[in-house]
Each structure stands twice: as structure tokens, then as C-alpha cells.
Enzyme design. Structure first.
Site, PDB file in Angstrom:
ATOM      1  CB  SER A  97      -0.929  -0.084   1.206  1.00 44.90           C
ATOM      2  OG  SER A  97      -1.806   0.982   1.252  1.00 44.90           O
ATOM      3  CG  ASP A 102      -3.087   3.878  -1.082  1.00 43.60           C
ATOM      4  OD1 ASP A 102      -3.679   3.545  -2.122  1.00 43.60           O
ATOM      5  OD2 ASP A 102      -3.100   3.172  -0.055  1.00 43.60           O
ATOM      6  CB  ALA A 155      -9.569  10.660   8.850  1.00 44.09           C
ATOM      7  CG  ASN A 156      -6.751   6.215   6.116  1.00 43.97           C
ATOM      8  OD1 ASN A 156      -7.661   5.915   5.346  1.00 43.97           O
ATOM      9  ND2 ASN A 156      -6.305   5.372   7.034  1.00 43.97           N
ATOM     10  NE  ARG A 185      -5.996   2.551  17.007  1.00 42.06           N
ATOM     11  CZ  ARG A 185      -5.223   2.379  15.925  1.00 42.06           C
ATOM     12  NH1 ARG A 185      -4.585   3.390  15.383  1.00 42.06           N
ATOM     13  NH2 ARG A 185      -5.080   1.179  15.405  1.00 42.06           N
ATOM     14  N   PRO A 186      -2.506   1.900  20.482  1.00 41.56           N
ATOM     15  CG  PRO A 186      -2.613  -0.358  21.092  1.00 41.56           C
ATOM     16  CD  PRO A 186      -3.292   0.967  21.320  1.00 41.56           C
ATOM     17  CB  SER A 187       0.279   1.508  15.267  1.00 42.81           C
ATOM     18  OG  SER A 187       0.312   0.873  14.006  1.00 42.81           O
ATOM     19  CB  THR A 212      -0.017  -1.212  10.356  1.00 40.90           C
ATOM     20  OG1 THR A 212       0.023   0.183  10.636  1.00 40.90           O
ATOM     21  CG2 THR A 212      -1.425  -1.616   9.984  1.00 40.90           C
TER      22      THR A 212
HETATM   23  P1  NG1 Z   1      -2.786   1.666  12.490  1.00 37.14           P
HETATM   24  O1  NG1 Z   1      -1.323   1.511  12.201  1.00 37.14           O
HETATM   25  O2  NG1 Z   1      -3.403   0.567  13.292  1.00 37.14           O
HETATM   26  O3  NG1 Z   1      -3.069   3.050  13.022  1.00 37.14           O
HETATM   27  C1  NG1 Z   1      -3.253   2.289   9.903  1.00 37.14           C
HETATM   28  C2  NG1 Z   1      -4.282   3.370   9.703  1.00 37.14           C
HETATM   29  C3  NG1 Z   1      -5.647   2.711   9.628  1.00 37.14           C
HETATM   30  C4  NG1 Z   1      -5.696   1.633   8.557  1.00 37.14           C
HETATM   31  C5  NG1 Z   1      -4.525   0.666   8.716  1.00 37.14           C
HETATM   32  C6  NG1 Z   1      -4.421  -0.348   7.604  1.00 37.14           C
HETATM   33  C7  NG1 Z   1      -4.372   5.627  10.650  1.00 37.14           C
HETATM   34  C8  NG1 Z   1      -4.286   6.478  11.857  1.00 37.14           C
HETATM   35  N1  NG1 Z   1      -4.273   4.312  10.834  1.00 37.14           N
HETATM   36  O4  NG1 Z   1      -3.561   1.582  11.092  1.00 37.14           O
HETATM   37  O5  NG1 Z   1      -6.609   3.688   9.419  1.00 37.14           O
HETATM   38  O6  NG1 Z   1      -5.754   2.187   7.271  1.00 37.14           O
HETATM   39  O7  NG1 Z   1      -3.280   1.386   8.816  1.00 37.14           O
HETATM   40  O8  NG1 Z   1      -3.699   0.101   6.515  1.00 37.14           O
HETATM   41  O9  NG1 Z   1      -4.528   6.146   9.531  1.00 37.14           O
HETATM   42 ZN    ZN Z   2      -3.623   1.208   0.178  1.00 32.40          ZN
END
Ligand code: NG1
Ligand code: ZN
Length: 550
Positions: free
Chosen positions: A68, A284, A379-380, A503-505, A507
Site C-alpha cells: 500500500s 496511495d 479519515a485517511n 492507541r497502539p498501532s 500496523t
Molecule cells: P494503524 O497503524 O493501526 O493506526 C493504519 C491506519 C488505519 C488503517 C490501517 C491499515 C491511521 C491512523 N491508521 O492503522 O486507518 O488504514 O493502517 O492500513 O490512519
Molecule cells: Zn492502500
């Protein structure tokens, strides 16, 4: 009952050994990490995809090789279930288990366990369709994936280099072929034809909009957008930029939807190109996210993100539903995450039901399925619109009582064809936005003025262990570490329209902090202070503290 083809599995698995010190996790976006480490993961995903198909009676499963919006050295892989949707959650766990088996024997052992526990009938056929984005590591990883298909006896169809949404479309088109729910012709051309003909019907008789500048992130979206542009002809002129798919290092570099959203800036490559008032959008790296933007007459940058797209689209659909005389029967709702700008939530909630769910497309998708028409956007810029089967049926059979109702109904039916309902799709979403702009005679400026974004800031905090952060209430509040949420609450109270959450990510190995307030300086200040609290709480190295955040 047929048995696992042990000999083939052993022989091929030995060619794709798992690197010893790495742990792989099937997260919200599948497996995603440095491409050079993913050979064994790809092989095993190939085998798993075959088993998933057998489990589902030979239905076609999708496999997409992409990372991505991540930088070029990364790569990734995700599975797509038969209706074009993300892989069922329980199989994410199987994927992680298989990927981490240390040896060929352990891998085969894990496969046997899965076959037994999931009651997979190995005599069933296995069918898979797969594709990749333009990353240089793609071809070698696809070869490993193909070894996986070979090992378990998959009948595999190579969809070559295409976008994530096209792959999702193909999965659904293949599985619905010849049924009453036929989704479209199962080829990239079928996808282009379906979208472009619905678009042309929707804008027929309207004044063509000025050309749209499209930033293709130097990724696979460039190829797809070029093809789509041919199909669209004069109905919408696209001017493609950042189409250098073979230039090393160019992918997602200072361009693309993630760059625009995160840095809240125009890609430098478009600075001398974009004229004040002109619309532009960024895809993207795999063309499933879309962000619009424009420069005002003072040259100031304005971003129209996923929230703005949701607001524009949801209001338009509500209008059409009412216009078709179905206002009482069809409920339109919106699904967002905590990252949605507070001003967008207010705008939408004043008009229709809004649900907030945890981050991750699968949560949004499932929540949107509960509405008759569910509009969901992160939002992204990742999002789509779902029409429930009953609603689709109703739209196709409803008898309008006036010509105006008939027109509105026709538009809704065409929207069900224009919108890729399997997953967020930058190109389909772009056409959807363009339809609404044409109908409303909006430029970016009028669209932008639907509501005014609260200034906001998203920052990452690198901590030793992000797993100590646990949340509740759709990730809007922390329940662990204990006491931290109270400290955040105290801080937030000091800012007008202040809102912040941690929050914890899912990804990346980081904790994310989001803050918004009435001014840019206040939003930055709040984000900075909350990040500081997080850092202190998680035991970070305080000498590096400020530089990590902003
Ligand atoms: P994480 O890394 O869990 O915040 C990000 C995006 C999600 C989603 C995922 C999958 C933000 C803040 N977070 O997740 O919205 O798109 O990647 O690609 O944009
Ligand atoms: Zn993508």
C-alpha cells in the site's frame, strides 16, 4: 478423504525456509514488512489460500501482494474472501501460526492441525486469483506464492500487476459469474467498463467538469488510472502525475494519499502544476485510498480527506433516497473511526445516524453492513458505500410515482454500479466524488465549506512495548496503563474543543496520539503534551523525548 500432498509440500517448502529470528503477524493489513524477508511468508500464504478455497467448497480466494502506502522496500500480502471482502478473522490467526512455524516439518504439522480442526475436505478443488503492485520485490515474492499454490494443487489465475480494489472486484466477479448477483465481467477491462459506463450515465447531459489532476503515488494506480482515463473519454479528463512506476525509490515518496494526509501538504512535484482553485487528488500506492486537495486564491493548501468525502457523498445519497420517495424505507448511515475530524462527525450526526468503530477497514465494513446504505470512510481516505442486498433489490424493483422520483431512482441504481462495494477504491471513489461535484456544481471550495475541519495533529510515539496500551469505547479511551486516561482528560479539558486519544498501532511498532483543538497551535500543543505523557508512562528515553513527536 484426500491427504495433504506431503512430498510436494516438503520439497517446495524447503526452498522457502523461514528466517530464524523473525516473527510475522497477520495484522489489519495482512502481513506487511520488509519485502526481502517475506519469501517464506509468501510460500505459506499460497498454501493457506488453497486451503481456504477448499474449505469454502472451491470458491475463488484472492491474494494481493502489496504494501500500500508503505515505502518501497516494504511489501505485504493479504487474502480476500469470496465475496471480495477481507479474510475472516479466525483465519488471520491460522495465517500467523503457519507463517511462524520454524521448519518445514513444523509447517506441515501446523497444516495438518489446521486441516483437522477446521474440517477441511482436501478432495475439494482450490481456486485462487492473485495480483501484485509495482514494487521491485513483487516478482520474486509472487514466484514464492506460486510455489505455494503448486504445493497444494491450486488452480491459480494470475491477474498480473493491478490495484488492490481491482483484485477485490475480480474475486467477487468470478464468484458471482452466472448467478443472479453477477458483479461484472471478471477482468480488469470488465471493471473499467462497469465503472466508466455507470459514470457516463450519471453525468449524461451535465456540463463536463474541468480536468482533474491525479497524483498516482508513482504506483500501480498510474496504470489503472491511465486505462480508466481512456474509458472515460471526454466525460472526465484526468491529468496524471507521479506515474514513474519503474523509477527506483519513487513509490509513495513525497507523494500519494498518505503523504498528503500525514504531512497536510501538497506533494512538492505538484507545486508548480496546480493552479489556484483547480481540483487535484492523490491515490496511495495500491490505489485504495483517495485524498482531494486544492489551493485557494492566496495559494493556501486545503485538504479534502476521507471525512470530507463521506460528508459529500452521504448527503448526496440521502437527497437521492428522499427524491426517489424512499426516505421512509431506506436508512442511510455513516461509519467513522475516532480519527474522524470532530467537525465532520458533528456535520454528519446533525443529518443522519453515525457510528464510531475501532480502526481497521473490517470494523468499518461490518458496521456499514448494518445500515440499508452504509457510507464508511477512514479519515485517511479509505472507504466505500455499501448497499444491502434488500436495498439493492428495492432500488431495482421500486415503482416511482413521478418522473422526478424515477430520475433519482435511476441515479441510485447507477451509483450501486459505480461504487466498488467490496473495499475502498480510490478510482471508484474519485468518480463518485466527481459525480456529486457535477450535480452540485461545486468546486473544491464549496465542497470544503460544508464544514470547517478542526485543526488536528497525529503523532507517533516509539515506546519499548506498545502492548501495555489497551483501549475501550472504539479506541477513544485508554484502560491501561491505569491512570493515564485521567491525566489525558485533565489536559484535554484545558483546550477549547479539545479532543485527544491514544492507541497502539495495528500496523507499526508505535503508539499513535491524535489531538484536535480550535487552533493549529493548540492542536499541536495538545498532541505534544499527550505524547509526552505516553512517553513518560511507557518508560521511554527522555533525552530523545521531544524530537520523537512532532
Ligand atoms: P494503524 O497503524 O493501526 O493506526 C493504519 C491506519 C488505519 C488503517 C490501517 C491499515 C491511521 C491512523 N491508521 O492503522 O486507518 O488504514 O493502517 O492500513 O490512519
Ligand atoms: Zn492502500
Amino acid at each position: 478423504m484426500a491427504e495433504l500432498p506431503l512430498e510436494a509440500l516438503r520439497k517446495l517448502s524447503d526452498l522457502h525456509p523461514k528466517p530464524a529470528n523473525l516473527h510475522f503477524q497477520y495484522g489489519t493489513a495482512g502481513f506487511r514488512t520488509l519485502g526481502s524477508t517475506m519469501d517464506s511468508v509468501m510460500f505459506r500464504v499460497g498454501v493457506l489460500a488453497g486451503l481456504r478455497s477448499k474449505k469454502l467448497d472451491g470458491k475463488t480466494i484472492g491474494v494481493m501482494v502489496t504494501a500500500s502506502h508503505n515505502p518501497e522496500p516494504d511489501n505485504g500480502v493479504k487474502l480476500v474472501d469470496p465475496r471480495g471482502e477481507m479474510l475472516e478473522a479466525s483465519w488471520e490467526v491460522h495465517a500467523t501460526t503457519l507463517a511462524n512455524a520454524p521448519t518445514t516439518e513444523a509447517f506441515i504439522e501446523a497444516l495438518s492441525t489446521l486441516v483437522k480442526n477446521a474440517k477441511i475436505d482436501l478432495s475439494k478443488p482450490a481456486r485462487v486469483v492473485y495480483a501484485r503492485d509495482t514494487r521491485p520485490s513483487g516478482p520474486a515474492l509472487v514466484a514464492a506464492l506460486e510455489d505455494g499454490f503448486k504445493a497444494i494443487g491450486v488452480s491459480a489465475r494470475n491477474a498480473e500487476v493491478t490495484t488492490t480494489p481491482v483484485l477485490h472486484y475480480l474475486v467477487k466477479a468470478i464468484n458471482t459469474k452466472g448467478t443472479k448477483d453477477e458483479y461484472g465481467e471478471d477482468s480488469e477491462e470488465g471493471y473499467m467498463e462497469k465503472l466508466s459506463s455507470a459514470f457516463k450515465k450519471l453525468v449524461a447531459g451535465k456540463v463536463s467538469p474541468p480536468p482533474l489532476i491525479v497524483d498516482c503515488a508513482n504506483g500501480v494506480g498510474a496504470r489503472a488510472a491511465a486505462k480508466l482515463s481512456d474509458y472515460l473519454g471526454d466525460s472526465l479528463k484526468l491529468i496524471l502525475h507521479n506515474t514513474a512506476t519503474t523509477t527506483p525509490g519513487a513509490l509513495n515518496n513525497a507523494c500519494g494519499a498518505d503523504f498528503v494526509k500525514t504531512s497536510q501538504k501538497i506533494p512538492p512535484s505538484l507545486v508548480s502544476i496546480l493552479k489556484p482553485g483547480q481540483r487535484a487528488c492523490s491515490l496511495d500506492g495500491d490505489a485504495d485510498r483517495l485524498i482531494y486537495f486544492y489551493l485557494d486564491d492566496r495559494g493556501l493548501f486545503h485538504m479534502l480527506d476521507g471525512d470530507k468525502i463521506a460528508a459529500l457523498v452521504a448527503a448526496f445519497i440521502v437527497e437521492l433516497v428522499k427524491g426517489a420517495g424512499l426516505g421512509e424505507e431506506i436508512q442511510v448511515g455513516v461509519v467513522q473511526t475516532a480519527y474522524a475530524n470532530g467537525a465532520s462527525t458533528k456535520y454528519l450526526a446533525d443529518r443522519l445516524p453515525v457510528t464510531c468503530v475501532s480502526t481497521g477497514v473490517k470494523h468499518l465494513h461490518h458496521a456499514a453492513e448494518r445500515y440499508d446504505i452504509g457510507v464508511y470512510f477512514e479519515a485517511n481516505g479509505h472507504g466505500t458505500v455499501l448497499f444491502s442486498p434488500e436495498t439493492t433489490e428495492k432500488l431495482n424493483t421500486h415503482q416511482p410515482s413521478t418522473p422526478a422520483q424515477s430520475t433519482a431512482l435511476g441515479h441510485l441504481v447507477n451509483l450501486t454500479r459505480l461504487i466498488n462495494q467490496t473495499v475502498g477504491d480510490a478510482l471508484s471513489d474519485m468518480l463518485l466524488v466527481e459525480v456529486v461535484l457535477v450535480y452540485k456544481s461545486y468546486s473544491g471550495i464549496e465542497w470544503d465549506s460544508l464544514y470547517h475541519d478542526l485543526p488536528n495533529r497525529l503523532v507517533k510515539v516509539v515506546v519499548p512495548d506498545r502492548n501495555i496500551f489497551k483501549t475501550e469505547d472504539a479506541e477513544r479511551r485508554l484502560i491501561s496503563p491505569p491512570g493515564l486516561q485521567q491525566k489525558i482528560d485533565e489536559l484535554v479539558r484545558r483546550y477549547e474543543f479539545g479532543r485527544a486519544f491514544v492507541r497502539p498501532s495495528g500496523t507499526e511498532d508505535v503508539v499513535r496520539v491524535y489531538a484536535e483543538a480550535t487552533s493549529r497551535a493548540q492542536a499541536d500543543d495538545l498532541a505534544y503534551r499527550v505524547a509526552g505523557l505516553v512517553y513518560d508512562e511507557a518508560g521511554g528515553d527522555t533525552s530523545r523525548r521531544p524530537a520523537e513527536f512532532l
